[in-house]
Scaffold this motif. Sequence first.
Motif, short mmCIF file in Angstrom:
data_model
loop_
_atom_site.label_atom_id
_atom_site.label_comp_id
_atom_site.label_asym_id
_atom_site.label_seq_id
_atom_site.Cartn_x
_atom_site.Cartn_y
_atom_site.Cartn_z
N GLU A 204 24.09 9.35 1.10
CA GLU A 204 23.12 8.89 2.10
C GLU A 204 22.61 7.49 1.73
N PRO A 205 22.22 6.70 2.73
CA PRO A 205 21.61 5.40 2.43
C PRO A 205 20.38 5.58 1.55
N ALA A 206 20.34 4.83 0.45
CA ALA A 206 19.24 4.99 -0.51
C ALA A 206 17.95 4.43 0.06
N ILE A 207 16.86 5.19 -0.10
CA ILE A 207 15.54 4.70 0.26
C ILE A 207 15.04 3.82 -0.88
N PRO A 208 14.65 2.58 -0.61
CA PRO A 208 14.21 1.68 -1.69
C PRO A 208 13.09 2.32 -2.52
N LEU A 209 13.13 2.09 -3.82
CA LEU A 209 12.14 2.67 -4.71
C LEU A 209 10.72 2.22 -4.35
N ARG A 210 10.62 1.02 -3.78
CA ARG A 210 9.28 0.53 -3.42
C ARG A 210 8.66 1.36 -2.29
N GLU A 211 9.54 2.10 -1.55
CA GLU A 211 9.05 2.95 -0.46
C GLU A 211 8.57 4.30 -0.97
N LEU A 212 8.97 4.66 -2.22
CA LEU A 212 8.65 5.99 -2.74
C LEU A 212 7.15 6.28 -2.79
N PRO A 213 6.29 5.34 -3.25
CA PRO A 213 4.85 5.65 -3.24
C PRO A 213 4.31 5.97 -1.85
N ARG A 214 4.79 5.23 -0.83
CA ARG A 214 4.30 5.48 0.53
C ARG A 214 4.75 6.85 1.03
N VAL A 215 6.03 7.18 0.82
CA VAL A 215 6.57 8.48 1.25
C VAL A 215 5.86 9.61 0.52
N THR A 216 5.61 9.41 -0.77
CA THR A 216 4.91 10.43 -1.56
C THR A 216 3.49 10.62 -1.06
N TRP A 217 2.82 9.52 -0.75
CA TRP A 217 1.45 9.60 -0.26
C TRP A 217 1.38 10.35 1.07
N GLU A 218 2.35 10.11 1.95
CA GLU A 218 2.37 10.81 3.25
C GLU A 218 2.56 12.31 3.06
N ALA A 219 3.35 12.70 2.04
CA ALA A 219 3.62 14.12 1.80
C ALA A 219 2.59 14.76 0.87
N PHE A 220 1.71 13.92 0.28
CA PHE A 220 0.80 14.40 -0.77
C PHE A 220 -0.07 15.58 -0.34
#
Length: 431
Positions: A204-220
């Motif tokens: 799958e297309p890799a999600i940039p690591l810089r996006e990980l904090p935002r994605v984690t925060w949304e799922a937190f």
Amino acid sequence: MSTAFAIALATIVVLSLLGLPVGHAMIAGSVLYLYAKGLDMGTAAEQLLNGMYTSYLLLAIPLFILAAEFMNSGSIMDRLLRFCNALVGRWRGGLAQVNVLQSVVFASMSGSALADAAGSGKIMQSLMTRDGKYPAAFAAALTAVSSVIGPIIPPSIPLVIYALVSDTSIGYLFLGGVIPGLLLGAVQMGLIAAVAKKRNFPVEPAIPLRELPRVTWEAFPALMMPVILLGLLYSGVTTPTEAAAAAAAYALLVSALLYRSISWGDIYRSLDRSARITISIGMLIAGALVFNYVVTVENIPKTLAAFLKGHELSPIAYLLMVNLLLLILGCFLEGTTILLVIVPVLLPTASLLGIDPVHFGVMVVVNIMIGLVTPPYGLLLFMMMKIADVPLKDLVREVLPFLWVMIGALGLITFVPGLVLFLPRLLGYKG
């Protein structure tokens, strides 16, 4: 076995084969047994009412189901999938790995394999087969086997039922299920990694690591649900039933107030679906309570214990025998039926041999979950066959490799009790 008991068993089997719900069939067979024995047939109603209306713990079941429904109705599932994809989607066969990881995460919210398969599993089936990325049969098989993780990692409806029949601490049972559930997820992901290279599954297309904090925060907020649930349980603030109510309330508040993704219509439909599922489980429990009285009158648990004691089985030999028995029964019987009818017969002997009830309970539930994907009558196989519209033979062929690695994990759980008891002992369990 008396003639009356044999007639009762035959009645239950015949009525079930004719299409009567198993719970109703057990009540009918039990009433027939009481009549044939000349006992008061009103005892059936007495056992049913006493069992159903004096067990506060039973209220946890509809509340956990309701929490899962609220999770499915809002956008919580979409956020969790994005979070899982950010973690493992970049690997070969990444979407297949996401399927397992989301089951591990969703397990801490649903407590039901069928809820997992029907909710997030349906979404994963669609994502995996889009544009022909994965064969439909493989995607359906993976969705089925990953769904069995749900009722092992807390909260777990089967563990609640086991606590009911064994009088074991639900808190320690929940803790005992964490490592075995993660172990099942690990062996499934290991098999996917091996199969992905062999069958050249896509990356799958890799999600940039810089996006990980935002994605984690949304799922937190969704990821915090198991932390809150277990925190309430082990701090002593709530009982298991009150913790289940808090989980349902938290799921609703997150979906409605924080994510603003659930409408009044969604709430009504969630309540309606939860009520229907609860009624079906409730009738099964009611039938089992009456039939368990018949089993007690027939003195089967003590007879079995005496028989096994006479053969001087060791605890290891007994656990091996129980595993084989449950794996065979899991091919034909529904898991709740096994928990309510078969397990109470096995418990006295396990206690006599000094087998820890928390270890035994988690082992039994893992067995029953494997039964959901075991041919010929695994319930999840039939569900995924309908969802994915694939032939049963193709689905079974893809399931078999997963089945073997899961049975290997079951062997570790059975013969290395520390895998189950490590966390409970860490929090004060004396078993």
